[in-house]
Design an enzyme around this catalytic site. Structure first.
Site, PDB file in Angstrom:
ATOM      1  N   PHE A   1    -119.422-111.075  17.682  1.00 62.45           N
ATOM      2  CA  PHE A   1    -120.585-110.859  16.810  1.00 62.45           C
ATOM      3  C   PHE A   1    -120.125-110.946  15.366  1.00 62.45           C
ATOM      4  O   PHE A   1    -119.195-110.257  14.960  1.00 62.45           O
ATOM      5  CB  PHE A   1    -121.234-109.495  17.067  1.00 62.45           C
ATOM      6  CG  PHE A   1    -122.479-109.282  16.240  1.00 62.45           C
ATOM      7  CD1 PHE A   1    -123.718-109.707  16.700  1.00 62.45           C
ATOM      8  CD2 PHE A   1    -122.410-108.695  14.983  1.00 62.45           C
ATOM      9  CE1 PHE A   1    -124.871-109.548  15.931  1.00 62.45           C
ATOM     10  CE2 PHE A   1    -123.551-108.526  14.200  1.00 62.45           C
ATOM     11  CZ  PHE A   1    -124.782-108.953  14.682  1.00 62.45           C
TER      12      PHE A   1
ATOM     13  N   LYS B   1    -119.874-102.794   6.223  1.00 61.34           N
ATOM     14  CA  LYS B   1    -120.243-101.500   6.807  1.00 61.34           C
ATOM     15  C   LYS B   1    -119.774-100.276   6.001  1.00 61.34           C
ATOM     16  O   LYS B   1    -120.464 -99.878   5.091  1.00 61.34           O
ATOM     17  CB  LYS B   1    -119.817-101.459   8.265  1.00 61.34           C
ATOM     18  CG  LYS B   1    -120.629-102.503   9.074  1.00 61.34           C
ATOM     19  CD  LYS B   1    -120.795-102.220  10.533  1.00 61.34           C
ATOM     20  CE  LYS B   1    -121.940-103.028  11.105  1.00 61.34           C
ATOM     21  NZ  LYS B   1    -121.559-104.157  11.951  1.00 61.34           N
TER      22      LYS B   1
ATOM     23  N   ASP C   1    -112.392-110.560  11.341  1.00 62.66           N
ATOM     24  CA  ASP C   1    -113.636-109.876  11.004  1.00 62.66           C
ATOM     25  C   ASP C   1    -113.489-108.388  11.333  1.00 62.66           C
ATOM     26  O   ASP C   1    -113.505-107.988  12.493  1.00 62.66           O
ATOM     27  CB  ASP C   1    -114.802-110.507  11.797  1.00 62.66           C
ATOM     28  CG  ASP C   1    -116.142-109.852  11.470  1.00 62.66           C
ATOM     29  OD1 ASP C   1    -116.145-108.793  10.813  1.00 62.66           O
ATOM     30  OD2 ASP C   1    -117.180-110.392  11.891  1.00 62.66           O
TER      31      ASP C   1
HETATM   32  C1  LIG Z   1    -122.172-105.580  11.877  1.00 66.30           C
HETATM   33  C2  LIG Z   1    -121.241-106.719  11.955  1.00 66.30           C
HETATM   34  C3  LIG Z   1    -121.455-107.899  11.214  1.00 66.30           C
HETATM   35  C4  LIG Z   1    -122.685-108.122  10.380  1.00 66.30           C
HETATM   36  O1  LIG Z   1    -122.828-107.210   9.336  1.00 66.30           O
HETATM   37  P1  LIG Z   1    -124.254-107.026   8.620  1.00 66.30           P
HETATM   38  O2  LIG Z   1    -123.963-106.129   7.448  1.00 66.30           O
HETATM   39  O3  LIG Z   1    -125.180-106.419   9.620  1.00 66.30           O
HETATM   40  O4  LIG Z   1    -124.707-108.377   8.183  1.00 66.30           O
HETATM   41  C5  LIG Z   1    -120.498-108.888  11.293  1.00 66.30           C
HETATM   42  N1  LIG Z   1    -119.397-108.739  12.043  1.00 66.30           N
HETATM   43  C6  LIG Z   1    -119.152-107.636  12.762  1.00 66.30           C
HETATM   44  C7  LIG Z   1    -117.903-107.507  13.552  1.00 66.30           C
HETATM   45  C8  LIG Z   1    -120.076-106.584  12.760  1.00 66.30           C
HETATM   46  O5  LIG Z   1    -119.859-105.497  13.508  1.00 66.30           O
END
Ligand SMILES: *Cc1c(COP(=O)(O)O)cnc(C)c1O
Length: 403
Positions: free
Chosen positions: A148, A262, A233
């Site tokens: 994700f 986050k 990521d």
């Molecule tokens: C939450 C998340 C995203 C996206 O972040 P947003 O601030 O919701 O756009 C991307 N990568 C990972 C691993 C995430 O957990």
């Protein structure tokens, strides 16, 4: 409750008392599956609804609340900055932003001395893809099954879940998915046209799946061999969540690009794309953002990063996470398929759909997240107390043993 029922003005000019829930239901876009709760206040790892009911927060702002709610140092920094300067685009230099960039890059792996500041995770991933393509003059990007990376078109193209992708095709071309934690499959896909490989250290949305040390080391080597950039990521795993400031420290990884968001700013919207030495100099004008590097978010972030260190929250996540994992492993229930995680990022995979279990936890005053259909995910603020964790363990034991 009276206090949160607002007088709502209808288009006719009449006013009518309505609840928060009805107002939101009438005017929100409809893209969120809502829970039947109006949350109005928080402190540490505790949340309160409009009726004053108390909850232990294991949603943790979906990973944005590592520092807990209403952190006094973050609140003070936001308030001080707000009275001084809120708007200052990156065409100008700014004192608060400069301090944040110095702090953020000091926490990042060695060699990552530059950062592009964003307002969300998905934007950090967009920037990573653009910089990787610009830097390598190649187009191909390899992502993972179950991965994700966000919901905007580029990041969505790297996200695996068909439910998120299918309604929006055609997506960005030349983005490919291979099985996670499988070096052979990655080796088959990577080639001389590959700009970047993007990986999570622990797949969050995909069900709380950590990868292996050999996989990460192998992936890093494959990227070096083929001249591709490694993008890690850490939008969910960053800032202490897994027991280290960044999860890549568990594996001594040296990515070329690191995406974070986050919890970077104590819950205030912000993200960053950190750049290593193998990323080429970027030309002015190739990318940008009006709010990127905003002083208000920068002030919040600076206070959050200092608090993470001062309160030794990564260490705390490691200790409390080990305790939680150990206690959860003691639960003897035929419903449990697996308990896994790192630090305070825990997944409990069960043999049934999790929705009724999440609801049963809510009834017991505990808010938790799903990850896919069969995993209960716990992402509590790292300031959660041991006593609160014991209540979580007790409630989970109860619901997983109830018939
Ligand atoms: C939450 C998340 C995203 C996206 O972040 P947003 O601030 O919701 O756009 C991307 N990568 C990972 C691993 C995430 O957990």
């Amino acid at each position: 409750m009276e206090l949160y029922t607002k007088d709502y003005t209808l288009p006719s000019g009449q006013t009518k008392p309505m609840t928060i829930k009805t107002i939101e239901t009438q005017h929100t876009s409809g893209v969120y599956a809502k829970r039947d709760l109006v949350i109005v206040r928080g402190e540490g790892a505790t949340l309160w609804d409009e009726q004053g009911n108390e909850y232990i927060d294991c949603v943790g702002g979906q990973g944005a609340a590592n520092l807990g709610h209403a952190h006094p140092a973050i609140a003070a920094a936001i308030s001080e900055q707000a009275t001084r300067l809120i708007s200052c685009p990156e065409m100008f230099y700014n004192d608060t932003r400069a301090k944040l960039l110095a702090k953020l890059t000091s926490l990042a792996p060695a060699g990552m001395q530059r950062a592009f500041l964003t307002n969300s995770g998905t934007e950090a991933v967009e920037a990573a893809f653009k910089f990787a393509r610009f830097s390598t003059k190649r187009t191909k990007i390899i992502a993972s099954m179950r991965g994700f990376h966000g919901r905007s078109m580029g990041a969505l193209s790297a996200t695996w879940n068909k439910k998120y992708r299918a309604p929006f095709t055609p997506l960005v071309p030349d983005i490919h998915h291979v099985p996670y934690n499988n070096l052979e499959k990655l080796a088959t896909e990577i080639d001389e046209n590959t700009a970047a490989v993007i990986l999570e250290v622990v797949q969050g949305e995909g069900g709380v799946h950590p990868g292996d040390a050999e996989y990460f080391q192998g992936a890093q080597e494959l990227c070096r061999q083929h001249g591709a950039l490694l993008i890690i990521d850490e939008i969910q795993t960053g800032f202490g969540r897994t027991g280290k400031m960044f999860a890549l420290e568990h594996f001594d990884l040296q990515p070329d690009i690191l995406t974070v968001a986050k919890s970077i700013a104590g819950g205030v919207p912000m993200g960053a794309t950190l750049l290593g030495e193998r990323v080429a100099e970027l030309a002015p004008g190739i990318h940008g953002s009006t709010f990127g590097g905003n002083p208000l978010a920068a002030a919040a972030s600076l206070a959050a990063l200092n608090a993470l260190e001062d309160e030794q929250l990564p260490q705390r996540a490691a200790e409390l996470g080990a305790y939680l994992l150990n206690e959860l492993n003691k639960i003897e229930s035929p419903l449990i398929r697996d308990v896994r995680g790192m630090g305070l990022m825990i997944g409990i995979e069960i043999k049934q759909k999790v929705a009724p279990f999440i609801a049963a936890l809510t009834e017991r005053g505990i808010l938790a997240l799903p990850a896919g259909l069969t995993v209960i995910r716990l992402l509590p603020p790292l300031v959660i107390t041991r006593e609160q964790l014991d209540r979580v363990i007790e409630a989970l034991t109860e619901i997983l043993n109830a018939e």
